[in-house]
Design a protein around this motif. Structure first.
Motif, mmCIF file in Angstrom:
data_model
loop_
_atom_site.group_PDB
_atom_site.id
_atom_site.type_symbol
_atom_site.label_atom_id
_atom_site.label_comp_id
_atom_site.label_asym_id
_atom_site.label_seq_id
_atom_site.Cartn_x
_atom_site.Cartn_y
_atom_site.Cartn_z
ATOM 1 N N ARG A 83 39.153 35.435 35.570
ATOM 2 C CA ARG A 83 37.809 34.965 35.941
ATOM 3 C C ARG A 83 37.750 34.584 37.428
ATOM 4 O O ARG A 83 36.794 34.917 38.134
ATOM 5 N N GLU A 87 35.361 36.269 40.215
ATOM 6 C CA GLU A 87 34.436 35.506 41.048
ATOM 7 C C GLU A 87 34.702 35.750 42.530
ATOM 8 O O GLU A 87 33.763 35.813 43.332
ATOM 9 N N SER A 99 34.630 41.628 34.299
ATOM 10 C CA SER A 99 34.763 40.360 33.598
ATOM 11 C C SER A 99 35.550 40.563 32.315
ATOM 12 O O SER A 99 35.693 41.673 31.824
#
Length: 191
Positions: A83, A87, A99
């Motif tokens: 994650r 990001e 993702s």
């Protein structure tokens, strides 16, 4: 094993992306680009899981990993590392994102966000050796090429963590089981 590749490093030099498998001008199609991004993400995820989490936190117990890694000065769990890298990518590009998602995630924010993502996640759950591809408009209305790949438990640390987590909706995972999916979304420029 040398660990000199930064997590999720993707080097793309002069690739002309097209909608098909390959274009007449030598460009690379969306499926091939998505597959390349997946292979890089999978390699990094597997190395982190096996060489850092499994080896150093479970086998040798010289470090620890936890959901509260910032507070405990530990290591992020593999899903948290994935994650964080995703990001980081969001801040670097607006041409694609990836993702880690699941039909029944531990963290509800990691559930499918579009009908196509849900369809893809269910497909790879039922067909663990296959990949799912589709096109859709995302929630912002942007046309996207979506690829979903099975996220398989590659280390006992993954299985133990998911089976023992208090918020886990499932507690019977085994090595090799599909635990969710890696979703890659390539944004299609509409001209």
């Amino acid at each position: 094993m040398r660990l000199n590749t930064p997590f999720l490093m993707v080097l793309v030099i002069g690739l002309a992306v097209t909608g098909g498998a390959a274009s007449a001008d030598g460009g690379i199609g969306y499926r091939q680009v998505a597959d390349m991004l997946y292979e890089q993400a999978l390699a990094n995820r597997t190395v982190y899981t096996k060489e850092i989490i499994q080896r150093l936190t479970v086998d040798h117990q010289v470090l620890h990993a936890s959901e509260d890694y910032m507070k405990t000065n530990g290591l992020p769990l593999p899903a948290q590392m994935f994650r964080a890298s995703s990001e980081e990518l969001l801040g670097a590009t607006d041409t694609f994102w990836l993702s880690l998602r699941a039909v029944d995630p531990i963290n509800l924010a990691s559930g499918p966000i579009t009908p196509v993502e849900e369809e893809g996640l269910r497909f790879v759950l039922d067909n663990p050796s296959e990949r799912f591809y589709a096109q859709e408009k995302d929630l912002s209305g942007r046309q996207s090429y979506v690829a979903v790949y099975p996220d398989v438990a590659t280390a006992q640390a993954c299985v133990s963590c998911h089976n023992g987590h208090p918020s886990s909706p499932r507690r019977d995972f085994k090595l090799g089981d599909v635990m969710g999916g890696i979703v890659i979304r390539l944004f299609i420029d509409e001209e």
